[in-house]
Scaffold this motif. Structure first.
Motif, PDB file in Angstrom:
ATOM      1  N   ASP A 197       8.430  -5.101  -9.979  1.00  0.00           N
ATOM      2  CA  ASP A 197       8.732  -4.992  -8.541  1.00  0.00           C
ATOM      3  C   ASP A 197       7.735  -4.079  -7.841  1.00  0.00           C
ATOM      4  O   ASP A 197       7.281  -4.366  -6.730  1.00  0.00           O
ATOM      5  N   HIS A 198       7.404  -2.965  -8.511  1.00  0.00           N
ATOM      6  CA  HIS A 198       6.450  -2.018  -7.935  1.00  0.00           C
ATOM      7  C   HIS A 198       5.078  -2.676  -7.742  1.00  0.00           C
ATOM      8  O   HIS A 198       4.444  -2.535  -6.682  1.00  0.00           O
ATOM      9  N   ARG A 239      18.254  -3.638 -12.568  1.00  0.00           N
ATOM     10  CA  ARG A 239      16.864  -3.949 -12.917  1.00  0.00           C
ATOM     11  C   ARG A 239      16.462  -3.137 -14.147  1.00  0.00           C
ATOM     12  O   ARG A 239      16.660  -1.919 -14.197  1.00  0.00           O
ATOM     13  N   LYS A 241      13.612  -1.499 -16.837  1.00  0.00           N
ATOM     14  CA  LYS A 241      12.390  -0.744 -16.550  1.00  0.00           C
ATOM     15  C   LYS A 241      11.197  -1.681 -16.364  1.00  0.00           C
ATOM     16  O   LYS A 241      10.330  -1.437 -15.521  1.00  0.00           O
ATOM     17  N   GLU A 260      11.336  -4.763 -15.240  1.00  0.00           N
ATOM     18  CA  GLU A 260      11.511  -5.407 -13.930  1.00  0.00           C
ATOM     19  C   GLU A 260      11.187  -4.450 -12.795  1.00  0.00           C
ATOM     20  O   GLU A 260      10.616  -4.860 -11.773  1.00  0.00           O
ATOM     21  N   GLN A 261      11.504  -3.175 -12.956  1.00  0.00           N
ATOM     22  CA  GLN A 261      11.172  -2.181 -11.930  1.00  0.00           C
ATOM     23  C   GLN A 261       9.655  -2.039 -11.773  1.00  0.00           C
ATOM     24  O   GLN A 261       9.143  -1.948 -10.657  1.00  0.00           O
TER      25      GLN A 261
END
Length: 867
Positions: free
Chosen positions: A819-820, A811, A813, A815-816
């Protein structure tokens, strides 16, 4: 933090990702929306989840991915929190960035516009940053300032005196006149601010704004170097009032004694056999600041070069023209000097060679001028009959020819101003450039550096004037940042990115390190402690330190915070210029080399010299093989040498020397190196990639990985220290005696990348298989697996053959963050659902009476207890 948008993006909508397209739309807020957002920021800093919730509650139909990307753009320091001040500053300061339209110049449009005038135009002058041009008409006594619509704004005359030359200097015009005066005209007050007499008419003027260099020269070849600060001072102004000293006051403003650029008649006798010399005089001068060279042309057809250092020194003569030199220009991209004379051809020179590289034919009348196009490697020439030609200096071919019908053999002058070429004759005509690019190439300009950002799966490519960012997953171009405004005089000589992969650091020929935002192109800060070209840049990811080495023989280590703060420096690190460097984050060691056959190893913490190692030739590349105590270097003879590094009992010993042979008797220099735990990948001058195994070295010498935690004990990488090397000490090893023979390194595979030299390589490890990114001198970036299978090429046109696959669980940054945000939204939705159910249960009404005074989290805990 104040941002200045000195790099601007091109508009390449077909390549931008969707979230980048819509940022401009997101920032076009109404006054009411802006006020509502300000209220929501009342608690101070907010994280990305809160930012998304707030924005979506105020602005309708906004996708989460667009807001996550907007948050990343604002959060330059990557604190994962932003304030309303940061948000509002972003909206204000990025207005120009969003609305800038940059068009790369490739060819001139066939159509042109003409403006007739009463009097023929003798000379055109580009006024630099001033939005206009200056013209001298046939009588030469009136200088007229025109705006870019060719409307007259101002007329300047100095009595009935003839004007010779004009240069723009800091809101002023420096005008030389035939009464031997230099005149300074203030464009703000529209008045002459001062004028003084010189010994001769100053026919030629050269001014370099960046270094405040001002030269003038007479027809006879006498060169004057002026101190602008003195000329503009009050003391000098007062001295001008003394009419008794009017002929000598110029001496106060001279930096050095006048220098004679042309040889005496006695020295010229030998030239008369081959060249017609009649009253030899100067015809043109050009100051090439990047090379520290002054070029002069004269009636004898000879181009003379002078080294422009502390004082001007004769360097060499270039002979190729048989008639008087008319004009010349310098092509920065290819380091070529282009000259024309009263002959019908153009000569292309490498100033380090005695003879011209090429003779460009095509004109059938006398050439008026040659120009090197800004932001382009192309050369433009124009003759008296109005024939304009564009030349590609790479191939020495004419790529475009245009005919100015109105000229009727009377073209006198031609200049470039921004995106136009302006021709002066009986009237004025101008051509505009049209945007073009070669769709089969990665770039139309030679690519200098590559930096792979694994956290974003982006490939940053640097040319001398631009940074371009490509998406590794799709192979598409995402962003282009061109040097503009204050930074346009700089060239990119070195490049690296920070640990967060948000900032890029550019080293320039002038010794300036520029830090830019790789998402926005904003110049964040500059470092100006180095005085010559920055030849090496590296970033310490663990300690946020920037390491730079320069041609001024110094090494600096800087703390990268809101300002670039120098914490350590090594002066006089090498006898000559430092040309290459290498840094080991694991071992806390630094290695540098210069023109001599020697490698110097430095303690990164204390900045002291711990070893001088002999090499077999001039070092081309340096690479520490972290996590092992090994250092690899390559030289111009094609040798690859591996040294043992501390902590090891065999420290500084040569382990092996491997020669890169491409035939039985010929070797090829290795320009680029990368590595894995057991393999070394090299790219050479012959265009080949080779994969080598060094596993045998690890086995035979029982070399184990070194933990950084072992090295860092009782050490402080942030130590403040300044050091000047005075005693070089002895070379650690007089003779190169390898511990192992050449067979300890053996080849696993090889393949041809290009017919041109490989310049740089870098591994991408986030893909399903290791991917090798290569750049060569063929204007292409290619991606390979380690068996030599081509996986894709980054090209400016459509790219259907791209086959890069990323690991499924990887993933970026962005995408992270997404997701968060999604996970937080799911938690919030779950809480809301539980609360709704709780309110529907009458038996639990009492336990919810205090809901207004309790947090949602506490309420849910209480409900769980009741169940």
């Amino acid at each position: 933090m104040k941002q200045s948008a000195n790099f601007y993006p091109t508009q390449i909508s077909e390549s931008y990702s969707d979230e980048e397209h819509d940022i401009k739309t997101l920032t076009n807020l109404t006054k009411q929306q802006f006020k509502e957002l300000e209220k929501s920021f009342s608690k101070g800093s907010i994280d990305v989840s809160t930012f998304v919730d707030i924005f979506q509650s105020v602005v309708e139909n906004v996708e989460t991915i667009q807001l996550v990307y907007l948050f990343q753009l604002i959060d330059i320091q990557e604190r994962k929190l932003i304030t309303f001040e940061q948000f509002s500053n972003f909206l204000v300061e990025m207005h120009d960035w969003f609305n800038y339209d940059y068009n790369p110049k490739s060819k001139l449009k066939q159509e042109y516009k003409s403006f007739n005038r009463k009097n023929p135009i003798e000379k055109l002058f580009d006024l630099g940053d001033y939005d206009g041009i200056a013209i001298l008409e046939q009588n030469l006594r009136q200088l007229k300032i025109l705006n870019l619509n060719f409307e007259e704004q101002l007329t300047i005359s100095i009595g009935q005196i003839t004007i010779i030359n004009v240069v723009y200097i800091k809101q002023m015009l420096l005008i030389s006149s035939n009464d031997r005066f230099l005149n300074f005209f203030d464009l703000q007050t529209n008045k002459l601010s001062r004028r003084f007499m010189t010994p001769f008419n100053q026919t030629f003027i050269q001014y370099i704004p960046d270094k405040q260099k001002l030269y003038t020269a007479s027809d006879s070849g006498l060169l004057f170097s002026w101190n602008l600060d003195v000329i503009m001072s009050k003391d000098f102004y007062d001295a001008l009032k003394d009419q008794r000293e009017i002929q000598n006051v110029f001496k106060l403003a001279l930096k050095n004694d006048p220098l004679q650029l042309l040889p005496s008649q006695q020295q010229d006798k030998s030239l008369k056999k081959n060249y017609e010399v009649r009253n030899n005089s100067l015809t043109c001068i050009l100051l090439i600041d990047s090379l520290e060279v002054l070029v002069t042309g004269s009636n004898d057809g000879i181009i003379r070069l002078f080294e422009d250092k502390e004082q001007l020194l004769p360097h060499k003569c270039l002979r190729g023209h048989k008639k008087a030199i008319k004009n010349f220009t310098y092509c920065q991209e290819y380091k070529y000097l282009i000259s024309c004379s009263y002959e019908f051809y153009i000569l292309v020179w490498n100033i380090y060679l005695e003879h011209p590289l090429a003779k460009l034919h095509g004109h059938e009348s006398s050439i008026v001028s040659v120009l090197s196009m800004d932001n382009s490697s192309l050369i433009l020439s124009c003759d008296t009959e109005g024939i304009i030609r564009l030349w590609d200096p790479k191939t020495y071919q004419s790529i475009q020819q245009l005919k100015l019908e109105e000229a009727e053999s009377n073209v006198r002058s031609i200049i470039q101003k921004k995106n136009t070429v302006i021709v002066g004759y009986q009237g004025l005509s101008y051509y505009e450039f049209e945007q073009q690019f070669e769709p089969t190439l990665t770039d139309d300009i030679q690519i200098q550096f590559i930096c792979y950002a694994d956290k974003y799966l982006e490939v940053h490519l640097a040319t001398i004037k631009a940074i371009k960012t490509w998406d590794l997953k799709s192979g598409t171009l995402k962003r282009i940042f061109m040097m503009q405004k204050q930074t346009e005089q700089y060239e990119i000589q070195s490049f690296c990115i920070d640990a967060a992969q948000r900032k890029g650091f550019i080293g320039t020929h002038q010794g300036i390190v520029i830090c830019i935002d790789l998402f926005l192109g904003c110049v964040l800060r500059e470092f100006r402690e180095l005085t010559k070209e920055v030849s090496y840049l590296c970033y310490s990811n663990s300690y946020n330190l920037l390491i730079a080495a320069s041609w001024d023989k110094s090494i600096v280590v800087c703390k990268d915070i809101e300002k670039i703060i120098q914490i350590r420096s090594i002066k006089n690190a090498h006898p000559n210029e430092i040309t290459i460097g290498g840094y080991s984050e694991n071992l806390l060691l630094l290695a540098t080399s210069g023109r001599q056959n020697e490698l110097r190893i430095w303690d990164f913490e204390k900045s002291n010299l711990i070893a001088r190692l002999r090499t077999t030739g001039e070092v081309i590349s340096i690479k520490f093989l972290d996590q092992f105590p090994l250092l690899l270097i390559t030289d111009h003879l094609g040798n690859l040498i591996i040294y043992m590094m501390p902590p090891n009992e065999k420290e500084f010993k040569v382990i092996t020397i491997w020669k890169n042979m491409y035939t039985v008797i010929k070797s090829s220099p290795i320009n680029a190196v990368d590595y894995t735990d057991e393999q070394i990948i090299i790219g050479d001058e012959n265009g080949d990639i080779r994969v080598l195994s060094y596993k045998e070295i690890l086995v035979q010498l029982k070399i184990k990985p070194i933990s950084h935690q072992e090295i860092i004990i009782n050490r402080n990488p942030l130590r403040l220290f300044q050091y000047t090397l005075t005693d070089d000490g002895k070379i650690f090893q007089e003779q190169l005696q390898p511990l192992l023979n050449e067979r300890s390194i053996y080849q696993l595979s090889s393949w041809k990348v290009s017919k041109t030299p490989v310049k740089q390589i870098q591994l991408a490890r986030e893909t399903k298989q290791l991917v090798l990114i290569t750049i060569a001198c063929d204007f292409l970036v290619k991606l390979w697996d380690l068996n030599g299978v081509l996986l894709g090429t980054l090209i400016q046109g459509t790219n259907p053959q791209y086959k890069i696959k990323i690991r499924q669980n990887y993933r970026t940054k962005t995408e992270q963050l997404l997701d968060h945000v999604n996970s937080q939204q799911r938690i919030t939705d779950s809480k809301r659902l539980k609360l709704q159910r709780a309110f529907m249960k009458e038996s639990e009404t009492d336990s919810l009476k205090s809901i207004d005074s309790m947090s949602i989290f506490q309420t849910l805990k209480d409900l769980e207890k009741h169940r």
